[in-house]
Each structure stands twice: as C-alpha cells, then as structure tokens.
Design a protein around this motif. Structure first.
Motif, PDB file in Angstrom:
ATOM      1  N   GLY A  63      -7.675  -1.208  -1.423  1.00 25.69           N
ATOM      2  CA  GLY A  63      -7.217  -2.298  -0.571  1.00 25.69           C
ATOM      3  C   GLY A  63      -8.157  -2.624   0.574  1.00 25.69           C
TER       4      GLY A  63
ATOM      5  N   LEU B 239       0.832  -1.207   0.000  1.00 27.51           N
ATOM      6  CA  LEU B 239       0.000   0.000   0.000  1.00 27.51           C
ATOM      7  C   LEU B 239       0.863   1.252   0.000  1.00 27.51           C
ATOM      8  CD1 LEU B 239      -2.724   1.544   0.416  1.00 27.51           C
ATOM      9  CD2 LEU B 239      -2.309   1.282   2.880  1.00 27.51           C
TER      10      LEU B 239
ATOM     11  N   TYR C  42      -9.088  -0.780   3.055  1.00 26.17           N
ATOM     12  CA  TYR C  42      -8.611  -0.262   4.336  1.00 26.17           C
ATOM     13  C   TYR C  42      -9.627   0.736   4.893  1.00 26.17           C
ATOM     14  CZ  TYR C  42      -3.900  -2.155   3.679  1.00 26.17           C
ATOM     15  OH  TYR C  42      -2.823  -2.992   3.521  1.00 26.17           O
TER      16      TYR C  42
END
Length: 373
Positions: free
Chosen positions: A92, A67, A94
């Motif tokens: 991702g 990332l 997140y």
C-alpha cells in the motif's frame, strides 16, 4: 457581604462559575468569546480528503481500514503479524519507519482469533457499556430527567462513529471507547478499573499513552499518590510493550523501506476543531454551526464543578495541542481518541453561561465607613 449563589438551571450543584466576582465573570465571558472566535480558525484549515461513499472506491476512501482488514485476514489464515503487516504496508506504499508506523498487534490478534460476527458484538457491547457507565456517572449531576436525556443524546452524538461496522478494524475506535469507559468509571476512591481500561486503550493504540500521563499528573496534583502510582505502572507496562514492539518491527523492516515524513503538521487549533466535527455527529451540521459548538462544549466541561469535568477538559486540551502541532491531514483520526465525551459538555453550558452573566451583572459594592466618636 456574601454573594448570593443562584439556584442551578439544570444541575444539582452550582457550576464552577457560581458566585464569581464581577471582574472574574467578565474575564470568563471574554475568554469564552475568544474561544468561540478561535473555533472559526477551522475555515483556515484544509479539509481531510473527502470520501466518495461509493463501494467501488472504498479502498481509497478507507485505505487505512482496508490495510488493517488485510492484516487481520492474513493473520487469521496463519500469517505472522509483523511479517504480514510489513508486506501489506509495502503493497500500500505506507512508510515502515520508525517502528510506530506499525500498529501494536493487540487488536489484530484478537480480531483474527474470533469470528467477525463476534467482533461486531464485542464492539456494540463496549459501546453500550460506555453509554451505561456515563449515564450512571451523569445522572446525579442533573436535577431533572429532561437534561439527563439531553446529556445522553449528546453522548450518542459523540459515539456515532464508534458503532459503524465499516470501522471495526480501526484502532482509534476501540481505544477511544476504552478511554471513554475509563473516564466514566473513574472514582478517586476506586481508580483501579479506570486504570485497567486506560491501559487497554494504550495497548490497542499507543497514542493513548498521553491519557495515562495526564491522569497520573492530575492524581499527583490532587494528592492521590497511590492512584498516581497505578497510572505510572500502567505507563511502564505500555513502555515494555512498545520496546518489544520495536524489536519485532526491526526484524521485518528492510534498509530501503520508506520512512514516515514525520509528525509536525503545525495546522493549528482550527485543525483540532475540524477533527472534532468530523469525529462526531457535528459532521451533519454546517461548519459555521459545528465549530462554535465544539468551543461551547469545551466551556461546558470547564463549567462542571466536578473532578471528572476537570479531567475531561485537560484531556481535550492536551489532544487539542497535540493535533494542532503534530497532526497532519491524514492523521485527523487521532481525534477519535477523545471524541466520545466531547459533546456532553454542551449540557453544562446553560448553568455556566448563566452564572458568568449573573456574576458580571452583580454591581453590588461594599461601602466601609469609619465612624469617630
């Protein structure tokens, strides 16, 4: 009758436990035994997800590193840090809330502005500076070359993860090195470089702010008001940076973006022990060996009769509490902030244990007789 202090084993000066009373010596040995038993709580703590170490699985093994590398590359190609960070985090899966889920832009901006090879050289130079600074600080503490070599080998064991090129985008790697350098150059009469390096660590990873607070408190308790002010000014600079960071994050976060599950893992002291084993060369040893060595290292820092020994011990204890209460399995890397100097504490163990044992075995008594003439 004065208690005779034995000559040091490795150190140039007696340990903190030299000349202690039998009662205090037995209490110290009991505390050491409890500490070593407590390290075995590591076996009741879940392990972080294991890495496969295969190149094809790197995106899973080092998801956070990938990332950060993606963000750096996008910034290098002209992207705005907060915009590209938000996009990469969404891709991702997140969490984007609260604002601390975003890393401070310092490291990404620096790495995006110079070639990757230069970043690698800077990492190695910083690690070398840490090693040289600690050698200069530790050399006078040991009476002979062999224990100095042992201490530096232990430092190398603590730095093992910090010279891995695969982790160069990881914020804790750089922040941990700056904290280690800050500790090594600390002098009560010359604290400004230590404050500067400590501030650099916090501007890379804000969780290093605890280090600034601890150093300020210790300076206040030591009567060093000017030094305490310096640490508090550094903390104020961090607070201003975090306020600006929060404002910038608010501009890119959307109402439906996911929120962090929080930081209340309450995994206990065993989790701190595990983070230290996976953050240092102890990862190469069986856990039943590595875990007690972490406890012995903590004891060693307590045994060194030096202001720096107390500061390192307080720092390790504070992060042990943070990791025990707030750490989650996926935040084990917080331990990297304090891992570099940990194992050096083992070099102070021989003198500390010998002095406690000697104190416990000292059964001499003073008999007072009253003579009437």
């Amino acid at each position: 009758m004065m208690r005779r202090t034995l000559a040091p084993v490795w150190l140039t000066q007696p340990s903190r436990f030299a000349g202690t009373t039998p009662r205090n010596a037995w209490a110290g040995l009991a505390a050491l035994a409890v500490l070593l038993l407590a390290t075995l709580l590591v076996f009741a703590t879940p392990s972080p997800p294991a890495a496969t170490r295969t190149p094809a699985d790197r995106a899973d093994d080092q998801a956070d590193v990938v990332l950060y590398e993606t963000i750096i590359e996008n910034v290098r190609h002209g992207g705005h840090y907060y915009a590209v960070a938000a996009d990469a985090m969404r891709a991702g899966n997140y969490p984007l809330k609260p604002f601390v889920t975003f890393r401070l832009p310092t490291l990404a901006m620096v790495q995006a502005s110079v070639p990757h090879g230069v970043v690698v050289v800077l990492l190695y130079l910083l690690a070398a500076a840490v090693a040289l600074a600690w050698y200069a600080r530790l050399a006078p503490a040991f009476a002979r070359p062999p224990p100095r070599i042992v201490a530096m080998a232990l430092l190398a064991g603590g730095l093992m993860a910090f010279v891995q090129r695969d982790l160069i985008a990881f914020h804790e790697i750089w922040a941990g090195l700056f904290i280690a350098l800050s500790l090594a150059v600390y002098r009560p009469e010359g604290w400004l470089p230590s404050v500067a390096f400590g501030l650099a660590a916090t501007l890379i990873r804000e969780t290093a702010g605890l280090y600034l607070a601890l150093m300020a408190i210790l300076a206040l308790f030591g009567g060093q008001r000017r030094e305490a002010t310096g640490w508090m000014i550094a903390g104020a600079i961090l607070a201003i940076a975090l306020a600006a960071h929060a404002h910038a994050v608010a501009d890119v976060v959307r109402p439906l973006d996911p929120e962090s599950p929080g930081w209340s893992g309450r995994l206990g002291f065993g989790f701190f022990i595990r983070t230290m084993t996976v953050s240092t060369a102890l990862i190469l040893a069986p856990l039943w060996v590595a875990a007690p060595l972490v406890g012995l290292a903590l004891f060693g820092w307590a045994a060194w009769r030096d202001p720096l020994g107390l500061r390192v011990l307080v720092l390790l204890a504070a992060y042990a509490a943070v990791l025990s209460v707030f750490g989650r399995l996926d935040t084990f890397y917080w331990g990297l902030l304090v891992a570099p100097p940990l194992l050096v504490g083992l070099a102070f163990v021989p003198d500390g244990v010998r002095d406690l044992v000697a104190g416990a075995r000292d059964t001499r008594r003073i008999t007072v007789k009253r003579i009437i003439r």
